[in-house]
Structure formats: structure tokens, C-alpha cells
Scaffold this active site. Structure first.
Site, PDB file in Angstrom:
ATOM      1  N   ASN A  96     -16.403  -0.029 -20.986  1.00 37.73           N
ATOM      2  CA  ASN A  96     -15.620  -0.758 -20.372  1.00 37.73           C
ATOM      3  C   ASN A  96     -14.434  -1.311 -21.951  1.00 37.73           C
ATOM      4  OD1 ASN A  96     -14.550  -2.345 -18.152  1.00 37.73           O
ATOM      5  ND2 ASN A  96     -13.862  -4.187 -19.728  1.00 37.73           N
ATOM      6  N   LEU A  97     -13.635  -1.478 -21.361  1.00 39.30           N
ATOM      7  CA  LEU A  97     -12.523  -1.677 -23.299  1.00 39.30           C
ATOM      8  C   LEU A  97     -12.937  -3.214 -23.795  1.00 39.30           C
ATOM      9  CD1 LEU A  97      -9.740  -0.187 -23.660  1.00 39.30           C
ATOM     10  CD2 LEU A  97      -8.437  -1.789 -22.811  1.00 39.30           C
ATOM     11  N   GLU A  98     -13.604  -4.054 -23.571  1.00 39.03           N
ATOM     12  CA  GLU A  98     -13.792  -5.372 -23.595  1.00 39.03           C
ATOM     13  C   GLU A  98     -15.007  -5.734 -22.817  1.00 39.03           C
ATOM     14  OE1 GLU A  98      -9.600  -6.777 -22.798  1.00 39.03           O
ATOM     15  OE2 GLU A  98      -9.983  -7.196 -20.778  1.00 39.03           O
ATOM     16  N   THR A 148     -14.689  -2.633 -15.406  1.00 39.99           N
ATOM     17  CA  THR A 148     -15.123  -3.110 -14.025  1.00 39.99           C
ATOM     18  C   THR A 148     -14.869  -4.825 -14.448  1.00 39.99           C
ATOM     19  OG1 THR A 148     -15.442  -3.996 -12.112  1.00 39.99           O
ATOM     20  CG2 THR A 148     -17.084  -3.035 -13.832  1.00 39.99           C
ATOM     21  N   SER A 149     -14.242  -5.113 -14.470  1.00 43.46           N
ATOM     22  CA  SER A 149     -14.181  -7.039 -15.156  1.00 43.46           C
ATOM     23  C   SER A 149     -15.266  -7.522 -14.643  1.00 43.46           C
ATOM     24  CB  SER A 149     -12.402  -7.335 -14.855  1.00 43.46           C
ATOM     25  OG  SER A 149     -12.541  -7.684 -13.262  1.00 43.46           O
ATOM     26  N   HIS A 209     -15.036   0.088  -1.328  1.00 44.11           N
ATOM     27  CA  HIS A 209     -13.613  -0.457  -0.902  1.00 44.11           C
ATOM     28  C   HIS A 209     -12.862  -0.283  -0.048  1.00 44.11           C
ATOM     29  CE1 HIS A 209     -14.668  -3.655  -4.081  1.00 44.11           C
ATOM     30  NE2 HIS A 209     -15.254  -4.346  -3.191  1.00 44.11           N
ATOM     31  N   ASP A 259      -8.475   5.239  -5.195  1.00 45.88           N
ATOM     32  CA  ASP A 259      -7.923   5.987  -5.919  1.00 45.88           C
ATOM     33  C   ASP A 259      -8.882   7.609  -4.801  1.00 45.88           C
ATOM     34  OD1 ASP A 259      -8.336   5.469  -9.096  1.00 45.88           O
ATOM     35  OD2 ASP A 259      -8.987   6.678  -7.953  1.00 45.88           O
ATOM     36  N   TYR A 314       0.603  -1.442   0.107  1.00 47.01           N
ATOM     37  CA  TYR A 314       0.025   0.303   0.200  1.00 47.01           C
ATOM     38  C   TYR A 314       1.061   1.287   0.076  1.00 47.01           C
ATOM     39  CZ  TYR A 314      -4.214  -2.912  -0.276  1.00 47.01           C
ATOM     40  OH  TYR A 314      -5.054  -3.720  -0.804  1.00 47.01           O
TER      41      TYR A 314
END
Ligand code: BV8
Length: 233
Positions: free
Chosen positions: A203-205, A178-179, A110, A95, A56
Site C-alpha cells: 500500500n502507499l501507507e 486498499t484502505s 463490487h 474499472d 456513474y
């Protein structure tokens, strides 16, 4: 005037990728040859606090030193400012880039990398520097009682009641970057849809849960977020 009255957005590591912050699963999912899932747990912290604190400390230094909000963060804050209805931004990210971009109604489910928590009193304090077992706690002055204010695997995410209320009341749910592999966040789309919300994935994919969404736009968040939210204004 937007056709939606209550919008919930869920972001993951992909929204901060273009700010130079590594995602969890795009690389090899390792940190210093440790599986991330093995570092982000209370057991790892109990077994080897120095290793977890170092993990961290490195991420905190990068965030404080080199990371800045990207156009995806800025577009979300801009939309929230002009949206007449209810807007809730839930982030899995630890972040502070959404804050720095100007987002207001923000839930860090989170936890937050720039906060520390006292194991003795539960007090949560802002924290920008390194932390280890020799760092005195600002609230009780004891050594070795500070941990990152982060939700690890196996720990209860924060603000779950507030999150569930927002999901039940929204008429649009948008997941960004997010995956869809970490629960309970990965199940939010199903809860929102069950209450009648329209669901969109940016999303990217295609993510693991892509078939749970009614609409999809793929590409880098720095482009897709502004493009999509402009259609709502
Ligand atoms: C809990 C803080 C009980 C740490 C994190 C088996 C089945 C189901 C569940 C479980 C199971 N075994 C264990 C569980 C539970 C576990 C879990 O889900 N494990 C997974 C691995 C299976 N969950 C928990 O333990 C949670 N607690 O369940 O408590 C409970 C349950 C219900 C209600 C109450 C209590 C706690 C999980 C929290 C763990 N802490 N973060 C830290 O940050 O150091 S999770 C961690 O993963 C991060 O928060 C991260 O955000 C999150 C999810 O990952 P993503 O954000 O999705 O990031 P990822 O890299 O995976 O994906 C990035 C995506 O972005 C990709 O799709 C990529 O294509 C895309 N992308 C990349 N670049 C771009 C982009 N998109 C757009 N533009 C780009 N430029």
C-alpha cells in the site's frame, strides 16, 4: 519455482490511482459536494436516480476515454501467466484495467462500471455509454429499468462463495491498494490467516487493518507490485 501453491490477491482503488482514477478516500471523499457513501446506495438511486446515474456516467466516460492499465496491473497479469499454482485476483474496483492488462482469473466483487443491469429481468449487459431514465433496456426495451451493475453500500457483494473458497484454500494472501475500511473485503485477511495463509500488505501507507498482515511493503503500487512478485517467481 514459487514456494506458494495458491495465491489470492485483493486489490482496491489504490492499484488504479496511477492510472488517473481517483481513489475513494484519498481526496476529500466527495463528488460534486456529495459524500460518496451517500451516492453509492440503493436508497440514493431510488431517491434521486439522475444524480446517481450522473455519478456513474462521469466515471464511465473517464474510464473509457482516458484510463489505461499501469505497471501494477501489468505485473499482476504477468505473474499470473507464469505462476504454476492457483492464482485468484479479487478486486473491489469497478474499472476494467485488470482485464485490459491481461488478468484471467478475476472476480469483481463490487460489480463493473462497463456493465448495466436490468431491474426487471436481472440481465447484465456490457455498457460503455451514458445511461439515464430515458435509456431503453436492450433486453426488454423498457425505459427507466437500467442501473449500473455496481454493488452499492448495503448490497450483497458478488461471488462471495467463490471468494470464501479461495480464501480458505490459499497459502498466500496479498492486499494491494486498499484502505481496509469496507467490509466484507476488509475482513478477508483475517479469514485467510485463520486458514494458515501468509499475509502481505502492499500500500502507499499503512491501511486501517495493517496490523492484521504479517508482512508490509509501502510505496506506489507501480513499483511495489513488480518488486514483491519478482521475489515469488
Ligand atoms: C455488505 C462500488 C452485507 C461502488 C463499493 C459498520 C461496520 C462494518 C461494516 C459496515 C458498517 N456499516 C456498514 C457496513 C457495511 C458496508 C461497509 O463496509 N461500510 C463501510 C463504509 C464501513 N459494506 C457494505 O455495505 C457491503 N455490503 O456489507 O452487505 C454482507 C456482509 C457480508 C457478506 C455478505 C453481505 C458492500 C460494500 C460495497 C460498496 N461498493 N464500490 C463504486 O465503486 O461506485 S465500495 C468502494 O470502496 C470501492 O469498491 C472501493 O474499492 C472500496 C474500498 O475502498 P478502497 O478500494 O480501499 O479505496 P480507498 O480510497 O478507501 O483506499 C485506497 C487505498 O489505496 C488507500 O489506502 C491509499 O493509501 C492507497 N493508495 C493510494 N494511491 C496508491 C495507493 N496504494 C498504492 N499505490 C498508490 N499509488
Amino acid at each position: 519455482m514459487s514456494r506458494y501453491k495458491s495465491i489470492v490477491v485483493l486489490t482496491g482503488a489504490g492499484v488504479s490511482a496511477e492510472s488517473g482514477i481517483k481513489t475513494f478516500r484519498d481526496g476529500d471523499g466527495l463528488w460534486e459536494n456529495h459524500r460518496i457513501e451517500d451516492v453509492c446506495t440503493p436508497e440514493a438511486f431510488a431517491r434521486n436516480p439522475g444524480l446517481v446515474q450522473a455519478f456513474y456516467n462521469a466515471r464511465r466516460r473517464q474510464l473509457v476515454g482516458a484510463a489505461h492499465p499501469n505497471p501494477a496491473h501489468l505485473a499482476l497479469a504477468e505473474f499470473e501467466r507464469q505462476f504454476a499454482g492457483k492464482f485468484t485476483l479479487i478486486t473491489q474496483n469497478v474499472d476494467d484495467l485488470h482485464e485490459r492488462a491481461g488478468s484471467q482469473n478475476l472476480i469483481h466483487m463490487h460489480g463493473e462500471l462497463l456493465k448495466a443491469r436490468c431491474l426487471k429481468t436481472g440481465a447484465v449487459v456490457p455498457w460503455n455509454e451514458d445511461m439515464d431514465s430515458t435509456t431503453p433496456c436492450p433486453c426488454c426495451k423498457q425505459l427507466g429499468v437500467l442501473r449500473p451493475h455496481i454493488v452499492w453500500f448495503g448490497e450483497m457483494p458478488l461471488d462471495m462463495e467463490k471468494i470464501e473458497m479461495a480464501l480458505e484454500q490459499c497459502d498466500l494472501f496479498v492486499a494491494i491498494g486498499t484502505s481496509g475500511q469496507v467490509y466484507p473485503a476488509a475482513g478477508f485477511v483475517q479469514l485467510a490467516a485463520a486458514y494458515g495463509a501468509h499475509t502481505v500488505e502492499l500500500n502507499l501507507e499503512p491501511s486501517q487493518g495493517h496490523n492484521l498482515f504479517s508482512e508490509h511493503y509501502y510505496g506506489p503500487a507501480s513499483q511495489t507490485v513488480r518488486q514483491y512478485f519478482e521475489t515469488l517467481s
